[in-house]
Design an enzyme around this catalytic site. Sequence first.
Site, short mmCIF file in Angstrom:
data_model
loop_
_atom_site.label_atom_id
_atom_site.label_comp_id
_atom_site.label_asym_id
_atom_site.label_seq_id
_atom_site.Cartn_x
_atom_site.Cartn_y
_atom_site.Cartn_z
N ARG A 134 31.91 6.24 -22.54
CA ARG A 134 30.77 7.15 -23.22
C ARG A 134 31.08 8.43 -22.54
NH1 ARG A 134 26.57 4.29 -22.05
NH2 ARG A 134 25.56 5.42 -20.17
N HIS B 103 24.26 1.74 -29.52
CA HIS B 103 23.12 2.80 -29.49
C HIS B 103 23.28 3.89 -30.47
CE1 HIS B 103 25.83 5.56 -27.15
NE2 HIS B 103 26.33 4.44 -26.60
N TYR C 103 32.01 0.34 -26.28
CA TYR C 103 32.18 -0.74 -24.96
C TYR C 103 32.78 -2.12 -25.57
CZ TYR C 103 28.62 3.00 -24.72
OH TYR C 103 28.18 4.10 -24.51
N HIS D 13 22.88 -0.19 -19.43
CA HIS D 13 22.04 0.12 -18.62
C HIS D 13 22.39 -0.35 -17.22
CE1 HIS D 13 18.94 1.40 -21.96
NE2 HIS D 13 19.76 2.48 -21.59
N ASP E 90 0.79 -1.14 0.02
CA ASP E 90 -0.18 -0.19 -0.01
C ASP E 90 1.00 1.42 0.12
OD1 ASP E 90 0.93 -0.28 2.54
OD2 ASP E 90 -0.83 0.06 3.55
N ASP F 123 26.98 8.23 -15.56
CA ASP F 123 25.60 8.67 -16.62
C ASP F 123 24.75 9.01 -15.38
OD1 ASP F 123 23.71 9.32 -18.14
OD2 ASP F 123 23.92 7.52 -19.37
N GLU G 29 26.04 11.65 -27.48
CA GLU G 29 26.82 10.80 -26.68
C GLU G 29 27.31 9.23 -27.01
OE1 GLU G 29 23.62 8.73 -24.10
OE2 GLU G 29 22.09 9.96 -24.74
N HIS H 75 19.45 11.95 -28.21
CA HIS H 75 18.08 12.02 -28.16
C HIS H 75 17.63 13.37 -27.63
CE1 HIS H 75 18.75 11.53 -23.77
NE2 HIS H 75 19.57 10.83 -24.03
N GLU I 290 28.91 12.30 -22.86
CA GLU I 290 27.52 12.75 -23.03
C GLU I 290 27.32 14.17 -22.75
OE1 GLU I 290 24.25 10.85 -21.10
OE2 GLU I 290 22.97 11.50 -22.56
N HIS J 50 14.35 11.03 -22.25
CA HIS J 50 14.21 10.44 -23.59
C HIS J 50 13.07 11.66 -24.27
CE1 HIS J 50 16.66 6.76 -23.07
NE2 HIS J 50 17.49 7.87 -22.91
N ASP K 5 21.16 15.28 -18.70
CA ASP K 5 21.64 14.03 -18.79
C ASP K 5 23.09 14.08 -19.24
OD1 ASP K 5 21.90 11.35 -19.39
OD2 ASP K 5 20.68 11.61 -21.36
N1 GLY Z 1 20.87 8.09 -19.21
C1 GLY Z 1 19.81 7.80 -20.37
C2 GLY Z 1 20.82 8.17 -21.49
O1 GLY Z 1 21.69 8.44 -21.74
O2 GLY Z 1 20.14 7.82 -22.57
MN MN Z 2 21.25 10.31 -22.82
MN MN Z 3 22.70 9.48 -20.10
#
Ligand code: GLY
Ligand code: MN
Ligand code: MN
Length: 439
Positions: free
Chosen positions: A407, A343, A381, A236, A32, A253, A377, A347, A409, A354, A264
């Site tokens: 990465r 990837h 990898y 992820h 609950d 990240d 970004e 975005h 970004e 996103h 982000d």
């Molecule tokens: N952290 C989510 C992305 O970079 O898209």
């Molecule tokens: Mn991102």
């Molecule tokens: Mn990110």
Amino acid sequence: MLKPQLVEFMRRMGKNSVAIIPAAREAVRSHDTHYRYRQNSDFFYLTGFEEPEAIAVIAPGRDKKFTMFVRPRDLEQEIWNGYRSGVEGAVKDYSADEAFPIGEFDEKLQEIMDGPEVLYYAFGHTSPEMDQKMIRQLTSMREMNRKPLEPPRTIVDPSTILHEMRVIKNEAEIEIMQTAADIAADAHVEAMKSVRPGMKEYEVEAMLEAYFRKHGASGSSYTSIIGSGGNATVLHYISNQDELKDGDLLLVDAGAEYQGYASDITRTFPINGKFTQAQRDIYDLVLKTQKSCVDMVRPGVRLEDLKTHSIELLTEGMVELGLLNGDPKKLIEEKKYMQFYMHNLGHYLGIDVHDAGRYYFNGESRPAEAGMVMTIEPGLYISPDTSRIPEGFNQNIPEKYLGIGVRIEDDVLVTENGSRVLTHRVPKDAEEIEALMAK
Ligand code: GLY
Ligand code: MN
Ligand code: MN
């Protein structure tokens, strides 16, 4: 005063229409207890109202253009769960022309739907119960065709208007997003300065999120990814449970949500403050690619061209490093780069991390426009696990690169003449990072 977004939405809807936009439902976490409430992004964009159990009715052709159905004030409930705006607050603080308790929505639905030719309602978004309610109402009004009732004949997803509006940020939104970016950037700098071998990934997570909250953000804009060593190659990775080892890289990240808007950011840096040569090989290639893509951002550049550019630079670089073997053109044609770069380049960013909005029109990649905010970004990898490399991919990866994930970004605003990097406050040149960490 009505939010300018709501005024513009009404203008685009046209007079002969009505929109019904429900708030997000509360989500059960366990038994609950609930997750902390987060408003539906479209609802927030139009109204700024952050309570559950609410519905906005928007009818540009009527006297009462903006009606809200909300939870009524309730002393008992407010003792347990806090302040409610109530119908009075909906009118006074959110500029509704009129407001009713949410319990009265069902009985007023026929009146709401009677007359306008077009109904803006997003089926499949809020809940099956809400969808059923809308369908039942439409059906019953159609059945009563000997009465002077006129149910809408055209049903349109409001995202056709709203999500297009959300792609282009106005000045006020950009200012908020700059603050969201500054908070996250400064938190990343703090993380770089305090990371040491022997810490746990979750300590870095806690530090970043404490920084976000301390500086006015409501929290993270998504679950932070704190991946050390081989964990950085899991796109992820969110368990954030391992120890930071001397000699490994750390991929962070993490972004802040401030006044409803996301930042982000990803940075990758050496846990002991000094990159190894192998780490630099990969890092500098990703960095060169990232910077080159950021430099290309300006009105008119097609988003797919940015992605293609990143693929070209990374593939050529990977051939030089021996991660891929062969002619770059052919490797790109055969998508061999996807072994290490799997990837998208980025975005849209906004209320959702996103963010909403179309990337293609008629199958054509969309050109960038001033006011868009997007992430850039790229990453590489190289999994430490060589036992399960799919057939057709390189099985002989140079040993020194195994377990490296990088990465980088940034959040980039498209301006009239080019772009502005909202997240510029956190360094990304290897030497700058090493200098910062040495302090
Ligand atoms: N952290 C989510 C992305 O970079 O898209
Ligand atoms: Mn991102
Ligand atoms: Mn990110």
